[in-house]
Write a protein that holds these residues in place. Structure first.
Motif, PDB file in Angstrom:
ATOM      1  N   UNK A 124      14.376 -20.157 -25.535  1.00  0.00           N
ATOM      2  CA  UNK A 124      13.671 -19.291 -26.301  1.00  0.00           C
ATOM      3  C   UNK A 124      13.007 -18.035 -25.526  1.00  0.00           C
ATOM      4  N   UNK A 125      12.602 -17.235 -25.826  1.00  0.00           N
ATOM      5  CA  UNK A 125      11.758 -15.943 -25.141  1.00  0.00           C
ATOM      6  C   UNK A 125      10.547 -15.684 -26.195  1.00  0.00           C
ATOM      7  N   UNK A 126       9.568 -14.906 -25.405  1.00  0.00           N
ATOM      8  CA  UNK A 126       8.355 -14.484 -26.263  1.00  0.00           C
ATOM      9  C   UNK A 126       7.961 -13.428 -25.514  1.00  0.00           C
ATOM     10  N   UNK A 127       7.416 -12.426 -26.333  1.00  0.00           N
ATOM     11  CA  UNK A 127       6.680 -11.459 -25.868  1.00  0.00           C
ATOM     12  C   UNK A 127       7.601 -10.207 -24.908  1.00  0.00           C
ATOM     13  N   UNK A 128       9.046 -10.158 -25.311  1.00  0.00           N
ATOM     14  CA  UNK A 128      10.022  -9.356 -24.419  1.00  0.00           C
ATOM     15  C   UNK A 128       9.456  -7.864 -24.383  1.00  0.00           C
ATOM     16  N   UNK A 129       8.702  -7.531 -25.749  1.00  0.00           N
ATOM     17  CA  UNK A 129       8.612  -6.036 -25.497  1.00  0.00           C
ATOM     18  C   UNK A 129       7.229  -5.893 -24.845  1.00  0.00           C
ATOM     19  N   UNK A 130       6.408  -6.818 -24.360  1.00  0.00           N
ATOM     20  CA  UNK A 130       5.258  -6.454 -23.646  1.00  0.00           C
ATOM     21  C   UNK A 130       5.415  -6.298 -22.367  1.00  0.00           C
ATOM     22  N   UNK A 131       5.589  -4.937 -21.986  1.00  0.00           N
ATOM     23  CA  UNK A 131       5.839  -4.501 -20.700  1.00  0.00           C
ATOM     24  C   UNK A 131       4.613  -3.544 -19.993  1.00  0.00           C
TER      25      UNK A 131
END
Length: 928
Positions: A711-718
């Motif tokens: 699973x992945x989390x917060x991928x758009x938080x750059x």
């Protein structure tokens, strides 16, 4: 073409010179020339030893004028004084029946200023290379271009006088000749620039003057070759079709061969990644429609090691093959191939002198990566006394090396009446160093380097002999070296900490690193490592709390942080500081970063950047434990069957695939800031932003784990960092603002609280009319921040003796800047900033000249998103269940930092969760 034909069939060049077979030694940088580019004797021996059997040796590139060297230790052909030394190389090659060809070049904008006495590099146009820290070159005038062409001619004349059989014009590797043909580096609008035809004029002029020099010298069969890079990554850049156009024009004027410059002979396009057709195949198809290229022989290079490589490369369409690293490792490579041997690119660390490899080349990263043996303390020995000879110049002595089963117990000189006092002192110093280190790999004694190396080599031979004896007697299976308890993927701070901790808990560990060097993105970290309630804070009287640290990190992350992970992070931070200190990595000085209210950012005592300091210390610990490292090795697939890890499929730099067996894997591959497509996928508005990350930060570990269902989390938080020097994409440390600096617009005004979180400061800069700002500071800030000296050395800093002087240099209104500094200085004195509410880093008024300014704008800096993990660093699948035997740490992980990372928290993150991952993996293998 079958193998006997390859080894025995000659090729006649167009000018009449014949090469006895189709195999050559490739031109490879040795970095071994003297300071002025002249030739040392060891380089003559290096080339002579490798010429046996080969059809030709192409000698490494020589710069044609003093502004031309592109690397330290480069050879020169810029004056007649260089002819005798180069002649010795030519003679050493030709006496073995091989042709001697010399490569000539000019580095252009690829030249570092420090290599040319701090001068500005020259290029077709004042456009910096698309690489980190590249200097902006000075555009050559038309008269200078003409003069350079003449200098290329002079170089050809010198090569002829030195006895070479030919020259290879180096029009590849982004050096000056390629720069003139490139639409990226050549933006001229005169005779030497413009459309493709005009950009061809410089390489054609170099070829023309080469022919003129050959004709003048009446060297009718002198070979003229041309090396080219088929494509450029830059936009706009050279395309394969452009290269064919230029090569056909060059062939029309007369070429004996062309030489592909490729990392591997079978490489396909680097522009169109969907096109998997090898470029040599495309080339052979394309030249049927050209006027002059079809009859020009083609040299292939890259990845030629064994007979199978030779067969495949010739079948692909090359006429000749240039052999690179295999010739370094095996000076008798030709004879070994003729005898049918199967070779591996590996050397023992005791072999440098036997192989006649100059020491600078030995320490070059690509060569160093081929040194595979493990140092003494990691080996088992057959106890006893081993007799060895020490030979260096006139020195010929015997030593006794006494070994126990796991260490060097003594090194003794045998009695000799010829011993002189000076060597006796050298010996005793070296003996002490070796016994303390339990290794021959210690620093040489100043003033006695040759003798030191000879003694170290003799001790190494004794250790190697003893170790082999132990293996033979114990009946060990050498194949077992490919079996590990724990495999760590990635060698940044998280990976190194995990490897060291797992090793210390009894696991057999290997690190797999896709890059050619250790350190990952950690080596670029600048500010420090955050932790609360540490002994260093206590010593300095700083009252802090983990509760405050938690709340400020949560607030900085916009309350999106995973609470459990954040709690673990805060609780373990002081322990991580202590663990580092126990490894000799002390972070005892403390500063502050944006978003923090208390000084809790720990850094080295000399206030230098934390990244290089941290990696240096961790690597020393890695070496002390003799943990194996595989560089230039890509982790391709985790072997995961029936809920268990069984191995890791890796691919090395030569494309060879194998499976390393293991029960536990730690993924510490970093984030994806350098993966433009991935960044834009999650945040389209960040298209065009530079990144502060190294090129290995591509998100490969996330992809690797997603293939298993992670699973992945917060991928758009750059995160974008507000203070990035845009030409080099170099991050200007937050410690500069934390030391008291301010941010000023081009109008000369402050526009924000400089110590706000990175997202807020970045937004304020982007909102300015010019979308950029200046960091302004004084001598007090500079003297307290070692990083500032680095920025000065790199040319980022503009300096003024007074405020007015600085303002004029950065095209700012002096009155406005003076007014801004006066207002800020008053706020510092009152410890109250009514303008923007800054409450931290109000350290002292900015009033002590000289004054400094660095132009900055935001750049992509950190990806807060990544794979999901437990508080013990175990990777979770999409059902929120743990993936057995798999852990992750560092920027590959998401959830810890929420929507915004506080400066100094990344270094804490990598150490804290790296240690946890190492501990958990080592524990797992004991019960799995």
């Amino acid at each position: 073409m079958n193998l006997p034909t390859i080894f025995n069939t000659a090729l006649r060049f167009s000018k009449g010179k014949t090469i006895k077979n189709r195999l050559l030694m490739a031109p490879m940088t040795t970095c071994s020339g003297f300071y002025d580019g002249s030739v040392p004797q060891e380089l003559v021996e290096y080339y002579g030893k490798r010429a046996q059997g080969l059809g030709a040796v192409i000698v490494e590139c020589c710069f044609i004028e003093p502004l031309g060297p592109a690397f330290p230790g480069a050879l020169g052909i810029d004056s007649d004084k260089k002819i005798p030394g180069l002649a010795r190389i030519a003679t050493a090659i030709k006496q073995h029946g091989a042709l001697a060809i010399l490569q000539i070049y000019h580095g252009g904008r690829m030249v570092e200023p420090e290599l040319i006495g701090g001068k500005t590099p020259v290029a077709p146009s004042a456009i910096a290379a698309a690489r980190e820290g590249a200097a902006i070159p000075r555009a050559l005038s038309s008269q200078e271009v003409e003069a350079l062409i003449t200098k290329f001619g002079d170089a050809v004349n010198r090569a002829i006088k030195a006895g070479f059989d030919g020259v290879e014009i180096h029009g590849a590797n982004t050096y000056l000749i390629q720069q003139f043909f490139s639409p990226h580096s050549n933006r001229r609008d005169d005779y030497w620039g413009g459309d493709r035809e005009k950009r061809s004029r410089f390489p054609l002029a170099v070829l023309d003057i080469t022919h003129q020099m050959v004709d003048r010298a009446e060297a009718s069969n002198f070979i003229i070759g041309y090396r080219f890079s088929p494509e450029e990554m830059e936009k706009p850049g050279i395309t394969f079709e452009d290269s064919l156009y230029l090569l056909d024009k060059l062939a029309e004027r007369g070429l004996d061969y062309i030489h592909f410059s490729l990392g591997h002979w079978s490489r396909s396009s680097i522009i169109d990644l969907d096109d998997q057709i090898p470029l040599i195949t495309r080339y052979r198809q394309a030249i049927t429609t050209t006027k002059f290229l079809a009859n020009v022989p083609v040299i292939g290079v890259g990845g030629i090691v064994n007979r199978s490589d030779i067969d495949q490369a010739f079948d692909a369409g090359y006429d000749l093959l240039a052999v690179g690293k295999a010739c370094i490792v095996y000076p008798d490579w030709y004879q070994r191939m003729n005898a049918g041997e199967e070779l591996r690119l590996e050397m023992a660390s005791t072999q440098r002198q036997v192989l006649c490899i100059p020491e600078p080349l030995w320490h070059f990263s690509l060569v160093d990566a081929m040194i595979r043996d493990v140092q003494s303390a990691g080996k088992k020995f057959k106890a006893g006394i081993y007799h060895e000879k020490v030979e260096a110049e006139a020195l010929k002595l015997n030593i006794d090396v006494q070994l126990d089963t796991d260490r060097i117990t003594d090194i003794r000189l045998q009695p000799d009446s010829c011993l002189d006092v000076d060597f006796t002192q050298t010996f005793e110093q070296l003996r002490t160093r070796m016994l303390v280190a339990n290794s021959p790999y210690v620093d040489a004694i100043a003033g006695a380097t040759t003798q030191s190396e000879a003694l170290k080599k003799a001790v190494s031979r004794a250790l190697s002999t003893s170790s082999k004896n132990w293996v033979l007697e114990s009946g060990k299976d050498l194949a077992s070296i490919e079996q590990y308890d724990v495999i760590v993927i990635g060698s940044g701070g998280a990976g190194l900490a995990a490897a060291i901790n797992a090793h210390d808990l009894g696991a057999k560990v290997v690190i797999v690193e896709r890059m050619p060097t250790l350190g990952g993105n950690t080596i670029k970290a600048s500010v420090g490592m955050n932790a609360a309630e540490t002994r260093y804070q206590e010593e300095k009287g700083i009252h802090d709390s983990k509760v405050c640290f938690y709340e400020e990190t949560l607030k900085g992350g916009k309350y999106k942080n995973d609470p459990a992970l954040l709690q673990q992070f805060v609780e373990k931070a002081p322990d991580a500081i202590t663990w580092l200190a126990q490894q000799g990595i002390t972070l005892s000085d403390i500063t502050i970063t944006g978003g923090m209210s208390i000084d809790r950012t720990h850094r080295p005592a000399d206030r230098s950047a934390v990244g290089a300091f941290l990696i240096s210390g961790l690597v020393k610990n890695l070496n002390q434990r003799h943990i194996e490292v595989l560089l230039d090795t890509k982790a391709e697939q985790i072997e995961y069957h029936q809920g268990k890890v069984t191995g890791l499929r890796v691919v090395d730099e030569y494309g060879e695939s194998r499976i390393l067996q293991t029960k536990a894997i730690i993924v510490a591959t970093g984030g994806f800031s350098a993966n433009t497509k991935m960044v834009e996928h999650y945040r389209p508005e960040l298209a065009g932003f530079v990144t502060t990350n190294h090129k290995g930060a591509t998100g490969s570990g996330i992809t690797l784990l997603q293939a298993l269902g992670a699973a992945t989390v917060d991928m758009a938080e750059i995160q974008i960092h507000p203070t990035v020097e845009q030409h080099s994409a170099y991050l200007i440390s937050e410690s500069i603002r934390g030391g008291g600096a301010i941010l000023v617009s081009q109008a000369g005004d402050r526009f924000c609280n400089e110590m706000e979180t990175r997202d807020k400061v970045s937004a304020k800069i982007i909102g300015l009319p010019e979308h950029s700002a200046w960091i302004v500071f004084d001598e007090q800030v500079r003297s307290q921040n070692k990083a500032a000296d680095e920025y000065l050395a790199k040319g980022f800093v503009i300096q003024g003796e007074g405020i007015n002087d600085l303002a004029l240099q950065i095209a700012m209104d002096p009155a406005a800047l003076t007014r801004t500094l006066t207002t800020f200085n008053q706020a510092v004195r009152q410890q109250h900033d009514p303008q923007f509410g800054r409450t931290t880093a109000l350290r002292h008024p900015l009033e002590q000249g000289p004054f400094y300014a660095i132009k900055i704008a935001p750049g992509v800096h950190h990806t807060m998103g990544g794979v999901a993990i437990t508080t013990r660093a175990q990777v979770l699948d999409t059902q929120h269940e743990p993936l057995n035997g798999i852990w992750a740490a560092g920027e590959v992980v998401g959830g810890i930092h929420g929507a915004n990372r506080i400066g100094g928290n990344a270094v804490a993150d990598i150490i804290i969760f790296g240690l946890l991952a190492g501990e958990q993996a080592a524990t797992w293998v004991k019960t799995a």
